[in-house]
Design a protein around this motif. Structure first.
Motif, PDB file in Angstrom:
ATOM      1  N   ASP A 189       0.838  -1.202   0.000  1.00 34.77           N
ATOM      2  CA  ASP A 189       0.000   0.000   0.000  1.00 34.77           C
ATOM      3  C   ASP A 189       0.875   1.256   0.000  1.00 34.77           C
ATOM      4  OD1 ASP A 189       0.960  -0.119   2.560  1.00 34.77           O
ATOM      5  OD2 ASP A 189      -0.959   0.330   3.527  1.00 34.77           O
ATOM      6  N   LEU A 192      -0.632   3.851  -2.283  1.00 36.67           N
ATOM      7  CA  LEU A 192      -2.104   3.834  -2.276  1.00 36.67           C
ATOM      8  C   LEU A 192      -2.688   5.166  -2.744  1.00 36.67           C
ATOM      9  CD1 LEU A 192      -4.274   1.756  -1.469  1.00 36.67           C
ATOM     10  CD2 LEU A 192      -4.318   2.807   0.798  1.00 36.67           C
ATOM     11  N   PHE A 385      -1.017 -13.995  -3.730  1.00 32.68           N
ATOM     12  CA  PHE A 385      -1.932 -14.054  -2.589  1.00 32.68           C
ATOM     13  C   PHE A 385      -2.276 -15.508  -2.264  1.00 32.68           C
ATOM     14  CE2 PHE A 385      -3.879  -9.929  -4.455  1.00 32.68           C
ATOM     15  CZ  PHE A 385      -2.842  -9.180  -3.939  1.00 32.68           C
TER      16      PHE A 385
ATOM     17  N   ASP B  11      -4.242  -5.848   4.584  1.00 35.32           N
ATOM     18  CA  ASP B  11      -4.115  -6.323   3.201  1.00 35.32           C
ATOM     19  C   ASP B  11      -5.033  -7.494   2.850  1.00 35.32           C
ATOM     20  OD1 ASP B  11      -1.907  -4.496   2.756  1.00 35.32           O
ATOM     21  OD2 ASP B  11      -0.633  -5.893   3.864  1.00 35.32           O
ATOM     22  N   ASP B  13      -7.086  -9.237   0.551  1.00 34.87           N
ATOM     23  CA  ASP B  13      -7.147  -9.015  -0.892  1.00 34.87           C
ATOM     24  C   ASP B  13      -8.440  -9.572  -1.475  1.00 34.87           C
ATOM     25  OD1 ASP B  13      -6.596 -11.864  -1.972  1.00 34.87           O
ATOM     26  OD2 ASP B  13      -5.034 -11.540  -0.461  1.00 34.87           O
ATOM     27  N   LYS B  57      -5.306  -2.156   7.399  1.00 30.19           N
ATOM     28  CA  LYS B  57      -4.850  -1.414   6.218  1.00 30.19           C
ATOM     29  C   LYS B  57      -5.242  -2.066   4.898  1.00 30.19           C
ATOM     30  CE  LYS B  57      -0.442  -1.571   6.659  1.00 30.19           C
ATOM     31  NZ  LYS B  57       0.156  -1.908   5.409  1.00 30.19           N
ATOM     32  N   ASN B  58      -5.501  -1.271   3.883  1.00 34.76           N
ATOM     33  CA  ASN B  58      -5.495  -1.718   2.479  1.00 34.76           C
ATOM     34  C   ASN B  58      -6.520  -2.817   2.197  1.00 34.76           C
ATOM     35  OD1 ASN B  58      -4.391  -1.455  -0.108  1.00 34.76           O
ATOM     36  ND2 ASN B  58      -2.787  -2.975   0.248  1.00 34.76           N
ATOM     37  N   CYS B  61      -7.416  -5.044  -1.521  1.00 33.12           N
ATOM     38  CA  CYS B  61      -6.357  -4.869  -2.512  1.00 33.12           C
ATOM     39  C   CYS B  61      -6.402  -6.018  -3.520  1.00 33.12           C
ATOM     40  CB  CYS B  61      -4.990  -4.786  -1.847  1.00 33.12           C
ATOM     41  SG  CYS B  61      -4.480  -6.259  -0.954  1.00 33.12           S
ATOM     42  N   ALA B  86      -8.098  -0.264  -0.523  1.00 32.48           N
ATOM     43  CA  ALA B  86      -7.481  -0.229  -1.846  1.00 32.48           C
ATOM     44  C   ALA B  86      -8.395   0.588  -2.752  1.00 32.48           C
ATOM     45  CB  ALA B  86      -7.322  -1.644  -2.390  1.00 32.48           C
TER      46      ALA B  86
END
Ligand code: SF4
Lengths: 420, 164
Positions: A189, A192, A385, B11, B13, B57-58, B61, B86
């Motif tokens: 990020d 971002l 991921f 994060d 996702d 956070k984020n 994403c 994101a």
């Protein structure tokens, strides 16, 4: 106050003389893109709008690339929606299987992503075209629907981070390594909501293919876009293909950057991102012993001609390691064809790798190389991921094509010099 | 809106929110059955309508798939609060009318299982369990206008009417 490339492109497309970071604007778009996952949602939303025509039949690209050639009945239904919509609205750039490619390899190749343009795509890696000096960014399906009707989209003007890459590229270092290195430094990020500008001696030295793989992963730092100012390399590439006129845009001398980062060539060796985030990068010399079950060379990051040439150079005369599968996926039909003509496909087959028709395939865990529980892949793709390439208990490591090809021979993550 | 909190980390996702293996459909109810599956495999069975997701956070994403906010909305989640979002997830949520708030303080302090109430217009978050109040920046007028029209489709319809 001067403007950055992103600010200037946005201002021009919003009919404004200047814009400020943080400002919310409506801007015209030069191209709207969708694929077989995102377009069906967009098509349904578009129909809800009740408009009779799309804003411009020459400025919409529909690319069925993710689950095609259709992997199952449901995917076939989705792909059919694109085909029927394209016919109904007379969309010029609908790319049928046999003429298609992975969207972000295809659009630049077809001259449909050009310097100075705004391109939005319902796919996060639309940022790839930043390599051509375009403001290109991923949006959602509803954005795509709205843009197909209006020819514009809403934007929050991003502030810009500048990344200067000084010095010389080390052996086997490509655009992929520069962007992985950068993401390792600033995090997933770290940019971002920002625009990124890449510049410096190392960037100038990159081929167009390598620049495209670099801008491709701007999103992996959270950025809106990753732009490289057009130079002769860009202009030659674009002019040879352009389907319409274009105007390159450059930053003003006194443009304001939120922050400037400077990196040195000597510090950057080929990079490997460990599971499960692209920011978990290590220099190749610090990887240690990592055995792998599968290698994938392809995707919108690294499925271009240069990538296949590098992989073939390393695999020539070698055999894939025992207990390892290697899947090579050329990005577009043209790339596949050229790889055959140059003898690269022969080298891959001789090495006992699989060569696929263009598709996103395993990159997003769709088909053509899904991982079982506990399996580990090294891929030239852009995301690692959890579950990205298959079972939630599998692992994906990311690298450039040279490292992937060398590792295909040894069966563990390896440097190209180990096999050459 | 008011509901019980499910807490997630940094994060998260879009592959965790809705794995690509389920993207061969865009049916909202089918997507909802697998929401958050790769972050918490039994989430879809446990979650009750009105619940609120709080993450660090984020959040969101990764890919541009609108299927992510669609799956969250269809699962009955009333609001998502995070330290940060994101950017594509953020605009998708606004475009489809899924309420979201970026509020670092709330994201840090709210715990799993807390009961919270959200006043979206003012950006105020009340933690009924810990009796704390947190303040997020309210949406700028441009975005409020999109949301007031019921999301981007409603906004575009309004724009098209204006053009005529
Ligand atoms: S190759 Fe992978 S990252 Fe690129 S568009 Fe396809 S699924 Fe997305």
């Amino acid at each position: 106050m001067g403007m950055t490339i992103a600010e200037k492109i946005l201002a021009r497309h919003a009919d404004k003389t200047t814009v400020q970071p943080g400002e919310l604007i409506n801007a015209k778009v030069d191209m709207v893109l969708g694929n077989d996952i995102t377009s069906p949602v967009a098509i349904n939303e578009f129909r809800r709008l009740g408009v009779e025509k799309v804003f411009d039949r020459d400025r919409i690209a529909l690319v069925p690339d993710h689950f095609t050639p259709n992997k199952d009945i449901q995917s076939a239904q989705q792909a059919k929606m694109l085909r029927e919509f394209a016919r109904e609205y007379d969309i010029t750039y609908y790319f049928e299987v046999g003429r298609m490619g992975i969207e972000h390899a295809l659009l630049p190749e077809m001259g449909l992503a050009l310097p100075g343009e705004i391109i939005i795509g319902a796919d996060s890696h639309t940022c790839t075209y930043g390599a051509l000096g375009a403001l290109a960014t991923g949006v959602g399906s509803t954005d795509m629907a709205a843009a197909m009707a209006l020819g514009e989209a809403w934007f929050k003007v991003p502030s810009t981070l500048k990344f200067v890459f000084n010095g010389r590229l080390q052996p086997w270092v490509s655009g992929k390594d520069l962007i992985l290195y950068l993401i390792g430094k600033i995090g997933v990020d770290g940019a971002l909501y920002r625009a990124m500008e890449f510049t410096g001696e190392m960037i100038s030295a990159l081929s167009m293919d390598s620049r495209l793989s670099m801008s491709n992963m701007a999103i992996e730092a959270g950025a809106k876009c990753g732009i490289i100012a057009p130079d002769q390399v860009t202009l030659d590439y674009a002019a040879a293909r352009a389907k319409r006129d274009f105007t390159p845009v450059y930053a003003d001398q006194d443009a304001a950057y939120e922050k400037i980062f400077t990196f040195q060539g000597e510090d950057i060796e080929p990079q490997v991102a460990f599971p499960h985030l692209p920011e978990n990068t290590r220099g190749l010399s610090e990887v240690g012993e990592v055995r792998i079950d599968q290698v994938v060379i392809g995707s919108c990051t690294n499925g271009r001609m240069e990538d296949l040439r590098i992989a073939a150079e390393i695999m020539r005369g070698n055999k894939v390691a025992k207990n390892l599968r290697v899947i090579i996926i050329p990005g577009t039909q043209n790339i596949l064809r050229q790889a055959i003509q140059e003898g690269l496909v022969d080298i891959f087959l001789e090495a006992e790798a699989v060569v696929s028709t263009p598709t996103c395939g395993p990159c997003l865990g769709g088909h053509m190389g899904i991982l079982a529980e506990g399996e580990r892949a090294l891929a030239t793709t852009n995301r690692n991921f959890v579950g990205r390439m298959g079972h939630p208990g599998s692992e994906v490591y990311l690298s450039n094509p040279a490292v992937a090809a060398a590792s295909a021979i040894t069966g563990k993550i390896s440097a190209p010099r180990e096999v050459l | 809106m008011q509901g019980m909190v499910w807490k997630f980390g940094n994060d998260v996702d879009t592959d965790a929110i809705i794995p690509a293996r389920y993207l061969n459909t865009s049916e909202a109810s089918a997507l909802a059955q697998h929401v958050m599956e790769d972050a918490d495999p039994t989430f879809a069975q446990k979650v009750t309508p009105g619940s609120i997701i709080v993450a660090l956070k984020n959040f969101g994403c990764g890919s541009s798939r609108e299927h992510a906010p669609i799956a969250i909305k269809a699962a009955g989640i009333s609001c998502v609060i995070a330290h940060s979002f994101a950017r594509i997830f953020y605009r998708n949520a606004i475009n489809i009318g899924l309420p979201i708030l970026a509020c670092p303080e709330a994201a840090e302090k709210i715990a799993a299982g807390d009961e919270i109430r959200v006043d979206l217009e003012n950006g105020t978050i009340y933690n009924l369990t810990s009796k704390e109040t947190y303040q997020a920046a309210p949406f700028p007028p441009f975005m409020q206008n999109i949301m007031a029209k019921g999301g981007l489709i409603g906004y575009v319809q309004w724009r098209l009417q204006q053009q005529q």
